[in-house]
Design a protein around this motif. Sequence first.
Motif, mmCIF file in Angstrom:
data_model
loop_
_atom_site.group_PDB
_atom_site.id
_atom_site.type_symbol
_atom_site.label_atom_id
_atom_site.label_comp_id
_atom_site.label_asym_id
_atom_site.label_seq_id
_atom_site.Cartn_x
_atom_site.Cartn_y
_atom_site.Cartn_z
ATOM 1 N N THR A 274 0.901 -1.206 0.109
ATOM 2 C CA THR A 274 -0.026 0.074 -0.139
ATOM 3 C C THR A 274 0.960 1.394 0.038
ATOM 4 O O THR A 274 2.159 1.126 0.609
ATOM 5 C CB THR A 274 -0.901 0.041 1.364
ATOM 6 N N VAL A 275 0.603 2.391 -0.552
ATOM 7 C CA VAL A 275 1.170 3.577 -0.714
ATOM 8 C C VAL A 275 1.115 4.152 0.553
ATOM 9 O O VAL A 275 -0.165 4.253 1.094
ATOM 10 C CB VAL A 275 0.570 4.417 -1.708
ATOM 11 N N PRO A 276 2.071 4.923 1.209
ATOM 12 C CA PRO A 276 2.153 5.556 2.724
ATOM 13 C C PRO A 276 0.935 6.684 2.330
ATOM 14 O O PRO A 276 1.063 7.393 1.387
ATOM 15 C CB PRO A 276 3.246 5.969 2.898
ATOM 16 N N THR A 277 0.214 6.988 3.496
ATOM 17 C CA THR A 277 -0.724 8.222 3.468
ATOM 18 C C THR A 277 -0.089 9.496 2.891
ATOM 19 O O THR A 277 -0.469 10.112 2.384
ATOM 20 C CB THR A 277 -1.314 8.209 4.792
ATOM 21 N N TRP A 278 1.409 9.799 3.753
ATOM 22 C CA TRP A 278 1.963 10.774 3.475
ATOM 23 C C TRP A 278 2.365 10.921 1.865
ATOM 24 O O TRP A 278 2.136 12.186 1.510
ATOM 25 C CB TRP A 278 3.160 11.119 4.154
ATOM 26 N N VAL A 279 2.324 10.107 1.254
ATOM 27 C CA VAL A 279 2.704 10.090 -0.328
ATOM 28 C C VAL A 279 1.460 10.685 -0.968
ATOM 29 O O VAL A 279 1.424 11.557 -1.739
ATOM 30 C CB VAL A 279 3.263 8.922 -0.885
ATOM 31 N N ALA B 120 -1.076 12.311 0.450
ATOM 32 C CA ALA B 120 -1.529 13.583 0.970
ATOM 33 C C ALA B 120 -0.523 14.440 0.012
ATOM 34 O O ALA B 120 -1.015 15.585 -0.528
ATOM 35 C CB ALA B 120 -1.191 13.731 2.227
ATOM 36 N N ALA B 121 0.837 14.404 -0.174
ATOM 37 C CA ALA B 121 1.640 15.044 -0.937
ATOM 38 C C ALA B 121 1.256 15.169 -2.654
ATOM 39 O O ALA B 121 1.148 16.257 -3.158
ATOM 40 C CB ALA B 121 2.975 14.610 -1.052
ATOM 41 N N ILE C 91 -1.383 18.294 -6.705
ATOM 42 C CA ILE C 91 -2.392 18.433 -7.822
ATOM 43 C C ILE C 91 -3.367 19.739 -7.728
ATOM 44 O O ILE C 91 -3.738 20.482 -8.616
ATOM 45 C CB ILE C 91 -3.018 17.169 -8.025
ATOM 46 N N VAL C 92 -3.599 19.771 -6.319
ATOM 47 C CA VAL C 92 -4.618 20.952 -6.029
ATOM 48 C C VAL C 92 -3.794 22.237 -6.110
ATOM 49 O O VAL C 92 -4.356 23.307 -6.809
ATOM 50 C CB VAL C 92 -5.185 20.644 -4.570
ATOM 51 N N GLY C 93 -2.767 22.259 -5.628
ATOM 52 C CA GLY C 93 -1.870 23.458 -6.088
ATOM 53 C C GLY C 93 -1.533 23.870 -7.321
ATOM 54 O O GLY C 93 -1.509 25.127 -7.602
#
Length: 61
Positions: free
Chosen positions: A37-42, A44-45, A50-52
């Motif tokens: 699984t991909v870590p949550t912090w990745v 979120a980053a 994308i939003v930025g």
Amino acid sequence: MFPSEPPTPGAQRQGWLERRRDKVRAEIERNRRGEYTVPTWVLAAALALIVGAWLALIILA
């Protein structure tokens, strides 16, 4: 319940090293089975990036 000899620092270090190796070995086995699984912090980053970029496109356009 108590060990017959007091633990030496070398034995304690060896125990830590063995536990660490077991954790790494177990993680590799999980990843090979497809349980990675991909870590949550990745995640979120990536979302923040994308939003930025989307906001920068709107503001600077």
